[in-house]
Design a protein around this motif. Structure first.
Motif, short mmCIF file in Angstrom:
data_model
loop_
_atom_site.label_atom_id
_atom_site.label_comp_id
_atom_site.label_asym_id
_atom_site.label_seq_id
_atom_site.Cartn_x
_atom_site.Cartn_y
_atom_site.Cartn_z
N LEU A 118 -7.03 13.40 9.34
CA LEU A 118 -8.34 13.38 10.00
C LEU A 118 -8.62 14.75 10.64
CD1 LEU A 118 -10.90 12.02 11.00
CD2 LEU A 118 -9.61 11.11 12.93
N MET A 119 -7.63 15.29 11.31
CA MET A 119 -7.81 16.60 11.94
C MET A 119 -8.09 17.66 10.88
SD MET A 119 -6.56 16.41 15.40
CE MET A 119 -5.52 17.83 15.66
N ARG A 120 -7.39 17.61 9.78
CA ARG A 120 -7.59 18.60 8.73
C ARG A 120 -9.00 18.52 8.17
NH1 ARG A 120 -7.54 19.50 3.30
NH2 ARG A 120 -7.46 17.29 2.73
N LEU A 121 -9.46 17.30 7.92
CA LEU A 121 -10.79 17.12 7.33
C LEU A 121 -11.87 17.53 8.33
CD1 LEU A 121 -10.21 13.76 5.44
CD2 LEU A 121 -10.43 16.05 4.45
N LEU A 122 -11.68 17.18 9.60
CA LEU A 122 -12.66 17.59 10.60
C LEU A 122 -12.73 19.11 10.68
CD1 LEU A 122 -12.11 15.03 13.53
CD2 LEU A 122 -14.12 15.27 12.07
N HIS A 123 -11.56 19.74 10.72
CA HIS A 123 -11.51 21.20 10.73
C HIS A 123 -12.31 21.79 9.57
CE1 HIS A 123 -8.18 22.38 13.60
NE2 HIS A 123 -9.07 23.34 13.70
N LYS A 124 -12.09 21.23 8.39
CA LYS A 124 -12.70 21.79 7.19
C LYS A 124 -14.22 21.60 7.22
CE LYS A 124 -11.79 21.86 2.21
NZ LYS A 124 -11.12 21.18 1.08
N GLU A 177 -30.86 11.49 4.55
CA GLU A 177 -29.74 11.46 3.60
C GLU A 177 -29.28 12.86 3.25
OE1 GLU A 177 -31.30 9.05 0.48
OE2 GLU A 177 -30.85 7.17 1.52
N SER A 178 -30.21 13.75 3.16
CA SER A 178 -29.86 15.15 2.90
C SER A 178 -28.98 15.69 4.04
CB SER A 178 -31.13 15.97 2.77
OG SER A 178 -30.87 17.34 2.93
N ALA A 179 -29.33 15.32 5.27
CA ALA A 179 -28.54 15.79 6.42
C ALA A 179 -27.10 15.28 6.32
CB ALA A 179 -29.18 15.32 7.72
N GLN A 180 -26.94 14.02 5.91
CA GLN A 180 -25.58 13.48 5.80
C GLN A 180 -24.77 14.27 4.77
OE1 GLN A 180 -25.09 11.04 8.16
NE2 GLN A 180 -27.24 11.49 8.55
N ARG A 181 -25.42 14.67 3.69
CA ARG A 181 -24.71 15.47 2.68
C ARG A 181 -24.33 16.84 3.22
NH1 ARG A 181 -28.42 13.12 -0.72
NH2 ARG A 181 -29.82 14.91 -0.51
N ILE A 182 -25.27 17.45 3.94
CA ILE A 182 -25.02 18.82 4.41
C ILE A 182 -23.86 18.85 5.40
CG2 ILE A 182 -26.01 20.68 5.79
CD1 ILE A 182 -28.72 20.03 4.49
N MET A 183 -23.78 17.84 6.26
CA MET A 183 -22.73 17.90 7.27
C MET A 183 -21.34 17.69 6.67
SD MET A 183 -23.53 14.44 9.51
CE MET A 183 -25.29 14.70 9.60
N LEU A 184 -21.29 17.26 5.41
CA LEU A 184 -20.00 17.12 4.72
C LEU A 184 -19.83 18.17 3.63
CD1 LEU A 184 -19.59 13.25 4.28
CD2 LEU A 184 -18.71 14.73 6.09
N ALA A 211 -16.09 15.28 -2.63
CA ALA A 211 -16.56 13.89 -2.50
C ALA A 211 -15.43 13.00 -2.02
CB ALA A 211 -17.11 13.40 -3.84
N LYS A 212 -14.26 13.22 -2.57
CA LYS A 212 -13.12 12.40 -2.20
C LYS A 212 -12.73 12.62 -0.74
CE LYS A 212 -10.08 11.42 -5.34
NZ LYS A 212 -9.00 11.46 -6.33
N GLU A 213 -12.75 13.87 -0.33
CA GLU A 213 -12.42 14.18 1.06
C GLU A 213 -13.46 13.59 2.02
OE1 GLU A 213 -10.00 18.41 1.05
OE2 GLU A 213 -12.17 18.46 0.74
N GLY A 214 -14.72 13.65 1.61
CA GLY A 214 -15.77 13.07 2.44
C GLY A 214 -15.54 11.58 2.65
N GLU A 215 -15.18 10.90 1.60
CA GLU A 215 -14.92 9.46 1.71
C GLU A 215 -13.71 9.19 2.59
OE1 GLU A 215 -14.77 7.42 -2.03
OE2 GLU A 215 -16.66 8.36 -2.67
N GLU A 216 -12.71 10.04 2.44
CA GLU A 216 -11.50 9.85 3.25
C GLU A 216 -11.80 10.09 4.74
OE1 GLU A 216 -8.90 8.52 2.61
OE2 GLU A 216 -7.28 9.21 3.94
#
Lengths: 154, 154
Positions: free
Chosen positions: A130-136, B112-119, B124-129
């Motif tokens: 979680l920390m790693r992903l938040l950092h990224k 929805e665009s904002a949600q994409r930008i903040m990730l 995609a996999k990291e965002g889900e994690e």
DNA sequence: TACTGATAGTCAGCATACTGAGCAATATCG
DNA sequence: CGATATTGCTCAGTATGCTGACTATCAGTA
């Protein structure tokens, strides 16, 4: 229909809300009256004695207009000092007082305990991930807020 | 010496800070003046017409004292209505106005665009994690804040 | 039904955060 | 050197978020 609870922005808000509540509870139980924001500012001043407010703001990603009030309160509690700089009369040099240093030392266990509690639902490995992903995510979005993180120039 | 940037609480604050900035920028570019908090409240009222303020607060984990002001502003903008309930004269029933519904429809792409930008820094996999881990941490800490999430009773 | 406790909402007060404006001082450039 | 731009800080105004207190109302019970 996308639920609020599936939006990263909403999860960010809730996690932060819990983080602040846990911090205040732990620190309060230890007998101190300090917010997460005040703690981060005080710890950063101690690690960089004599820094000015803009630099401090950059190091912890606060808005410069927010820093003013935070330091007001640290000064008012006797934990920090604000002095006019001699090299640049616009700037204020910040220092932690002796009492500020004592407070920092004594408050640290409660702060660390709070960090553990806010991750208590996760395994050690999940917490690190979680920390790693938040950092990224934060690194990629750093410039999108008015108060980005700024490294100190050597 | 543990750096602020290694503390989950600090990362939580920064991620939320960026999330809000991105939301306001996207929504503002689309020509709307609405905060993340107002959007979540309005969308939740629309999904649960006639609900009262305490129930709304529980559904989005807001403090009940915060809800008052948020709804004041939604009403003032003509996006929502607050009516006295007939079954319980203490309670206020909330509804989205026609203009509120129009606004919700038109604002959705920007949200929805904002949600994409903040990730955007994550795959995609990291965002889900990240979402999964936030969910898990939040679930474990839900009761630690004054404004926990509350499911609706059937 | 009268008493007690719980609940819905509001309010005052405080602490982040931000926008935008302004002042004083410094830096830069013609 | 002097005009201009930039920088450090502060302030007014607005919007969350919280604590604690208060009113009005409802619910449960003796």
């Amino acid at each position: 229909m996308k639920d609020n609870n599936d939006m990263p922005g909403h999860l960010a808000r809730r996690f932060q809300q819990i983080a602040v509540a846990v911090f205040l509870a732990e620190v309060g139980d230890a007998g101190f009256d300090m917010t997460p924001v005040q703690y981060a500012a005080l710890a950063t001043i101690k690690a960089n004695p004599g820094l000015d407010q803009v630099t401090l703001a950059g190091l912890i990603a606060y808005d410069r207009t927010t820093i003013t009030g935070v330091i007001d309160r640290l000064v008012q509690k006797g934990l920090a000092e604000r002095r006019a700089s001699r090299r640049d009369r616009r700037a204020r040099e910040l220092e932690v007082t002796d009492e500020g240093k004592r407070t920092l030392r004594k408050i640290t266990p409660a702060v660390e305990s709070a960090q553990r509690i806010m991750l208590r639902g996760l395994s050690a490995k999940e917490g690190e991930e979680l920390m790693r992903l938040l950092h990224k995510a934060i690194a990629a979005g750093n410039e999108l807020s008015r108060a980005p993180l700024r490294e100190v120039q050597a």
